[in-house]
Write an enzyme that holds these catalytic residues in place. Structure first.
Site, PDB file in Angstrom:
ATOM      1  N   HIS A 241       0.650   6.006   2.242  1.00  0.00           N
ATOM      2  CA  HIS A 241       1.401   6.865   3.153  1.00  0.00           C
ATOM      3  C   HIS A 241       2.407   7.756   2.432  1.00  0.00           C
ATOM      4  CE1 HIS A 241      -0.479   5.151   6.649  1.00  0.00           C
ATOM      5  NE2 HIS A 241      -0.242   3.947   6.167  1.00  0.00           N
TER       6      HIS A 241
ATOM      7  N   THR B  77      -7.439   6.173  10.271  1.00  0.00           N
ATOM      8  CA  THR B  77      -7.288   5.084   9.309  1.00  0.00           C
ATOM      9  C   THR B  77      -8.491   4.172   9.470  1.00  0.00           C
ATOM     10  OG1 THR B  77      -5.792   3.332   8.509  1.00  0.00           O
ATOM     11  CG2 THR B  77      -5.959   3.633  10.895  1.00  0.00           C
TER      12      THR B  77
ATOM     13  N   ASN C  60       0.847  -1.186   0.000  1.00  0.00           N
ATOM     14  CA  ASN C  60       0.000   0.000   0.000  1.00  0.00           C
ATOM     15  C   ASN C  60       0.890   1.247   0.000  1.00  0.00           C
ATOM     16  OD1 ASN C  60      -1.660   2.215   0.961  1.00  0.00           O
ATOM     17  ND2 ASN C  60      -3.146   0.702   1.617  1.00  0.00           N
TER      18      ASN C  60
ATOM     19  N   GLU D 238      -8.799   0.203  -3.155  1.00  0.00           N
ATOM     20  CA  GLU D 238      -9.668   0.204  -1.989  1.00  0.00           C
ATOM     21  C   GLU D 238     -10.586   1.412  -2.079  1.00  0.00           C
ATOM     22  OE1 GLU D 238      -6.808  -1.972   1.335  1.00  0.00           O
ATOM     23  OE2 GLU D 238      -7.143   0.195   1.443  1.00  0.00           O
TER      24      GLU D 238
ATOM     25  N   HIS E 209      -3.962  -4.927   7.545  1.00  0.00           N
ATOM     26  CA  HIS E 209      -4.126  -3.806   8.470  1.00  0.00           C
ATOM     27  C   HIS E 209      -3.286  -4.026   9.725  1.00  0.00           C
ATOM     28  CE1 HIS E 209      -6.079   0.044   9.120  1.00  0.00           C
ATOM     29  NE2 HIS E 209      -6.038  -0.240  10.409  1.00  0.00           N
ATOM     30  N   GLY E 210      -2.296  -3.181   9.875  1.00  0.00           N
ATOM     31  CA  GLY E 210      -1.457  -3.199  11.062  1.00  0.00           C
ATOM     32  C   GLY E 210      -0.385  -4.266  11.084  1.00  0.00           C
TER      33      GLY E 210
ATOM     34  N   GLU F 293     -10.931  -9.768   2.646  1.00  0.00           N
ATOM     35  CA  GLU F 293      -9.697  -9.393   3.333  1.00  0.00           C
ATOM     36  C   GLU F 293     -10.041  -9.270   4.805  1.00  0.00           C
ATOM     37  OE1 GLU F 293      -6.434  -5.789   3.704  1.00  0.00           O
ATOM     38  OE2 GLU F 293      -7.350  -6.182   1.749  1.00  0.00           O
TER      39      GLU F 293
ATOM     40  N   ARG G 164      -7.918  12.527   1.153  1.00  0.00           N
ATOM     41  CA  ARG G 164      -6.922  13.024   2.110  1.00  0.00           C
ATOM     42  C   ARG G 164      -5.497  12.610   1.758  1.00  0.00           C
ATOM     43  NH1 ARG G 164      -8.275   9.904   7.681  1.00  0.00           N
ATOM     44  NH2 ARG G 164     -10.268  10.937   7.281  1.00  0.00           N
ATOM     45  N   HIS G 165      -5.350  11.547   0.970  1.00  0.00           N
ATOM     46  CA  HIS G 165      -3.988  11.163   0.567  1.00  0.00           C
ATOM     47  C   HIS G 165      -3.934  10.853  -0.931  1.00  0.00           C
ATOM     48  CE1 HIS G 165      -5.729   7.234   1.479  1.00  0.00           C
ATOM     49  NE2 HIS G 165      -5.598   7.387   2.786  1.00  0.00           N
TER      50      HIS G 165
END
Length: 241
Positions: free
Chosen positions: A10, A100, A7, A70, A191-192, A151, A49-50
């Protein structure tokens, strides 16, 4: 063998912090592919936002592996997906105030709605995934939508503060994988996940793909993106098929 999808959201977050032109998510996507990623993930949020629309368009044109988009289940996002035609669309929940994604998509009672939403994407040849918690009821509901993948949200496991909670969340994920596979679904995890906690899945069968972003980009600050992706890809290559 399970694969690694990276991903690059960031990278866009850092760029948008100054509303400038660098760093470039497209460059990050190319570098990740060269370092061993077998797919690139971008989350085009409603609030932008990104990742921006131009990022998705450029990565779609230049991606040499697979583009995973996504997105929220909105008409705007479906229109974009049908135009861009990523290999896979993953439906995720969105809240404007969240930092997030905080949890899985609620599929219960929405099976028909989500099936109708996904139908034009499937007709276009775009595969689908639903980002959901490791709840058997949610997994069964997801299967009823006609999606090919789920997922499973690993954030609760990654955020667990003590070993008892971590083991509980891990057991829930493992049961979720079992249930999903019994229903004919393919399973991704995300995630994470980082270079340490992902090791708990080394001997777990039935996972198609690990979706990882934040940990890789965090390590890249210190060792560079090429090394960060290569190190994670090497870990994933040791995992059970």
């Amino acid at each position: 063998m399970p694969s690694l999808t990276v991903n690059v959201d960031h990278v866009a977050t850092l760029r948008q912090a100054r509303m400038g032109i660098e760093p470039e998510p497209v460059t990050a996507a190319h570098m990740a592919e060269l370092a061993g990623a077998t797919g690139i993930i971008v989350h085009l949020r409603e609030d932008r936002r990104h990742i921006q629309d131009r990022d998705v368009e450029l990565i779609r044109k230049t991606c040499n592996t697979r583009l995973h988009l996504e997105m929220a289940a909105t008409e705007e996002m479906r229109s974009i997906a049908l135009d861009i035609a990523p290999e896979i669309v993953c439906l995720v929940p969105e809240k404007r105030q969240e930092l997030t994604t905080e949890g899985g998509l609620n599929c219960l009672g929405r099976e028909g709605e989500l099936a109708d939403y996904l139908a034009p994407l499937h007709e276009r040849g775009i595969r689908s995934s639903l980002f959901i918690d490791a709840d058997p009821a949610q997994i069964e509901a997801a299967a009823a939508t006609g999606t090919e993948f789920v997922e499973i949200h690993t954030g609760h496991y990654a955020d667990a503060k003590d070993i008892r909670d971590r083991r509980k969340e891990l057991a829930s994920i493992l049961e979720g994988i079992r249930v999903a596979r019994s229903l004919g679904l393919k399973v991704n995890l995300g995630h994470g996940l980082n270079y340490r906690n992902v090791l708990a899945f080394r001997h777990v069968e039935g996972v198609s793909e690990y979706s990882i972003g934040h940990a890789i980009m965090s390590k890249a600050i210190f060792v560079g993106l090429d090394r960060a992706v290569r190190d994670m890809a090497a870990i994933i290559r040791t995992f059970a098929d």
